[in-house]
Design a protein around this motif. Structure first.
Motif, PDB file in Angstrom:
ATOM      1  N   SER A 137      -7.394   0.333   9.236  1.00 25.68           N
ATOM      2  CA  SER A 137      -6.089   0.979   9.063  1.00 25.68           C
ATOM      3  C   SER A 137      -5.526   0.735   7.661  1.00 25.68           C
ATOM      4  O   SER A 137      -4.591   1.411   7.236  1.00 25.68           O
ATOM      5  CB  SER A 137      -5.100   0.490  10.122  1.00 25.68           C
ATOM      6  N   HIS A 138      -6.108  -0.214   6.928  1.00 27.60           N
ATOM      7  CA  HIS A 138      -5.687  -0.498   5.560  1.00 27.60           C
ATOM      8  C   HIS A 138      -6.649   0.116   4.539  1.00 27.60           C
ATOM      9  O   HIS A 138      -6.658  -0.291   3.373  1.00 27.60           O
ATOM     10  CB  HIS A 138      -5.611  -2.009   5.332  1.00 27.60           C
ATOM     11  N   LYS A 150      -6.642   6.053  -2.821  1.00 29.93           N
ATOM     12  CA  LYS A 150      -5.685   5.335  -1.965  1.00 29.93           C
ATOM     13  C   LYS A 150      -4.570   6.226  -1.441  1.00 29.93           C
ATOM     14  O   LYS A 150      -3.783   5.795  -0.599  1.00 29.93           O
ATOM     15  CB  LYS A 150      -5.076   4.165  -2.748  1.00 29.93           C
ATOM     16  N   ARG A 191      -3.447   3.536   1.286  1.00 37.05           N
ATOM     17  CA  ARG A 191      -2.023   3.206   1.410  1.00 37.05           C
ATOM     18  C   ARG A 191      -1.293   4.183   2.319  1.00 37.05           C
ATOM     19  O   ARG A 191      -0.108   4.015   2.601  1.00 37.05           O
ATOM     20  CB  ARG A 191      -1.369   3.234   0.022  1.00 37.05           C
ATOM     21  N   ARG A 215      -8.179  -2.631  13.060  1.00 38.84           N
ATOM     22  CA  ARG A 215      -6.958  -2.918  12.294  1.00 38.84           C
ATOM     23  C   ARG A 215      -7.267  -2.985  10.797  1.00 38.84           C
ATOM     24  O   ARG A 215      -6.487  -2.514   9.971  1.00 38.84           O
ATOM     25  CB  ARG A 215      -6.346  -4.233  12.771  1.00 38.84           C
ATOM     26  N   ASP A 216      -8.402  -3.576  10.454  1.00 35.07           N
ATOM     27  CA  ASP A 216      -8.769  -3.655   9.044  1.00 35.07           C
ATOM     28  C   ASP A 216      -8.961  -2.266   8.444  1.00 35.07           C
ATOM     29  O   ASP A 216      -8.562  -2.007   7.301  1.00 35.07           O
ATOM     30  CB  ASP A 216     -10.048  -4.475   8.895  1.00 35.07           C
TER      31      ASP A 216
END
Length: 531
Positions: free
Chosen positions: A493-494, A466, A497, A490-491
């Motif tokens: 981009s996660h 992460k 962290r 967008r998903d």
């Protein structure tokens, strides 16, 4: 043709005037002494319309099958057909799940095509076995001559010999033998037919019925079509031989217990002025090979001082890499990449750059190499939830059809003759999608995209470090065209962290580097990740 009928063996008609009975034709041989030169059936009906002791030419007993030689040839042809059909089924299955020992490094389509030629030739021979024709024999020998050229090309060109391997060589040699067998069998049946007609009717029959002419026409058309296909395959094979003379920019390394080779290319300084290992940009291609666009982008980044070193490996079946056995999922391809880098002595730290569907492979690689990966730059990446598009049955079937006809090389031959396509175009450029190995690679990808690969990517997300830096650069055109695409970007981009940037290049296509602003932005973000 007169409607002659057959005579009983007990011929009892009186001899003609002034002609002794000794001058009559001899009666049929004794059926108790049957051998290759005796007919199978006795006479049935008395008639005075034919010479004594002879049969009507249209009688079923007048057949080349009376000869043991002809019957043996037909029996062997049936055995060859069964054997060829079994081989054909195995090669058909190998496009989806490769049986042990049947892996072909160039993909199975050439071997499948040669076996299909063998099977069709044998079927045509069996269907029209008792109606031999000169045209069929000529076409069979012409096909055999062209196939002999194919054998010579495959054995003489070391790269093609490596790619086709034992399976491809056996398939083309068998096709050659079958073509010669068809010509020899046709000539033998013609001899047997004339032999029996002369013995049982008094003379060889030169006339044909309408049905026989129809059979001759059909066999000629079928064998003519096979000959055209083989000629096209030879032209395509010639292009492959020409392309095999173009060496790869990097080196090929054996992987997966020496089953096939993967091409790896690295450029730049591996260490800095202090002798420390520099960060290497590891590039994963998208729908196209890395050589088509991303390679040039990386070279420009080195010249501009944005990065010090980059490497890329062609996925199995792409550009200079051999195809892998089926099935091939993202995790399998990632393992192959890791093995290739290890054999080449390449180590991290890495910054991964990937595009489109290649982002899935980079994510799996990143999750398995933990701290060695400093960052991931994904260019308009494909989300795992959209893999159903790649795995659609219609797309898979169309890829298989394209693969089956790819040895004929319709588009490749026309491209070389009329559009000036060069070897680079066919290996990794704008015509590379026409290659049988590339089509096979995409078929493999499609077969497991929504099952094995989706599971691999989902697992990689769970174990992804992460703290790995992530940069996403998306295509504005793709987002406007596909309402679901932006949500999935967008998903992503996660993913970790540590999202560094998510950029949308408004006028850029899916291949963002084809746009000047997109190209500049990729290099800018890459410089930051490497630094």
């Amino acid at each position: 043709m007169a409607n002659y009928t057959r005579h009983k063996p007990s011929w009892s008609a009186s001899p003609l005037p002034n002609e002794s009975s000794s001058s009559l034709s001899p009666p049929p041989p004794d059926l108790h002494d049957a051998n290759e030169h005796t007919r199978l059936l006795p006479n049935r009906i008395d008639s005075t319309n034919v010479p004594p002791g002879y049969l009507d030419p249209s009688d079923p007993a007048v057949s080349p099958y009376n000869l043991f030689t002809v019957r043996l040839l037909r029996g062997l042809t049936v055995v060859f057909t069964i054997f060829t059909f079994i081989w054909w089924v195995l090669l058909l299955v190998s496009a989806f799940v490769t049986p042990p020992g049947l892996h072909v490094r160039a993909g199975p389509f050439y071997s499948f095509a040669y076996t299909s030629v063998s099977l069709l030739t044998l079927v045509v021979l069996l269907l029209f076995f008792a109606v031999p024709s000169k045209s069929a024999r000529i076409l069979s020998f012409v096909t055999g001559g062209v196939l002999l050229i194919d054998v010579i090309i495959i054995l003489a060109a070391s790269r093609i010999r490596h790619e086709e391997g034992a399976v491809g060589i056996v398939s083309v040699v068998w096709a050659l033998l079958v073509a010669v067998w068809a010509g020899v069998a046709g000539r033998t049946v013609k001899w047997g037919k004339a032999e029996e007609e002369e013995r049982l009717t008094g003379r060889p029959e030169t006339r044909r019925s309408v049905l026989e002419w129809s059979e001759v026409l059909l066999s000629t058309i079928a064998l003519g079509a096979i000959a055209v296909v083989v000629i096209l395959m030879t032209l395509t094979l010639t292009l492959r031989a020409i392309d095999s003379g173009v060496g790869p920019p990097g080196e090929r390394y054996w992987v997966d217990e020496y089953k096939y080779q993967i091409h790896l290319y690295c450029q730049g300084q591996a260490t800095d002025a202090e002798g420390k290992r520099t960060t290497t940009v590891l590039i994963e291609g998208g729908e196209d090979p890395v050589e088509r666009g991303l390679w040039q982008l990386a070279e420009g980044a080195i010249k501009n001082g944005s990065i010090s070193r980059f490497c890329f490996a062609d996925r199995p079946g792409m550009a200079w890499s051999d195809t892998a056995p089926s099935p091939l999922s993202a995790s399998m391809a990632s393992d192959v990449l890791g093995e290739t880098l290890s054999r080449a002595g390449e180590t991290g730290p890495w910054v991964l750059v990937s595009a489109g569907v290649g982002s899935l492979y980079s994510r799996v690689f990143s999750s398995r190499h933990g701290k060695e990966v400093k960052g991931i730059l994904m260019i308009d990446p494909l989300h795992e939830d959209l893999l159903g598009r790649v795995a659609s049955p219609g797309r898979g079937f169309w890829l298989w059809v394209r693969g089956v006809i790819s040895p004929c090389g319709f588009d490749r031959i026309l491209g070389a003759l009329l559009r000036g396509r060069r070897s680079a175009d066919r290996i990794w450029g704008r015509a590379s999608y026409q290659s049988g190995s590339t089509i096979f690679a995409k078929l493999q990808e499609s077969l497991v995209a929504d099952s094995l690969t989706k599971r691999d990517v989902a697992s990689s997300r769970a174990i992804q470090d992460k703290n790995t830096a992530v940069v996403i650069i998306s295509s504005g055109k793709q987002i406007r065209k596909d309402s679901e695409w932006e949500d999935k970007q967008r998903d992503l981009s996660h993913l970790t962290r540590k999202l560094e940037d998510w950029d949308i290049v408004e006028d850029a296509p899916h291949r963002v580097w084809d746009d000047f602003k997109g190209r500049e932005l990729i290099e800018k973000r890459l410089r930051r990740l490497v630094g």
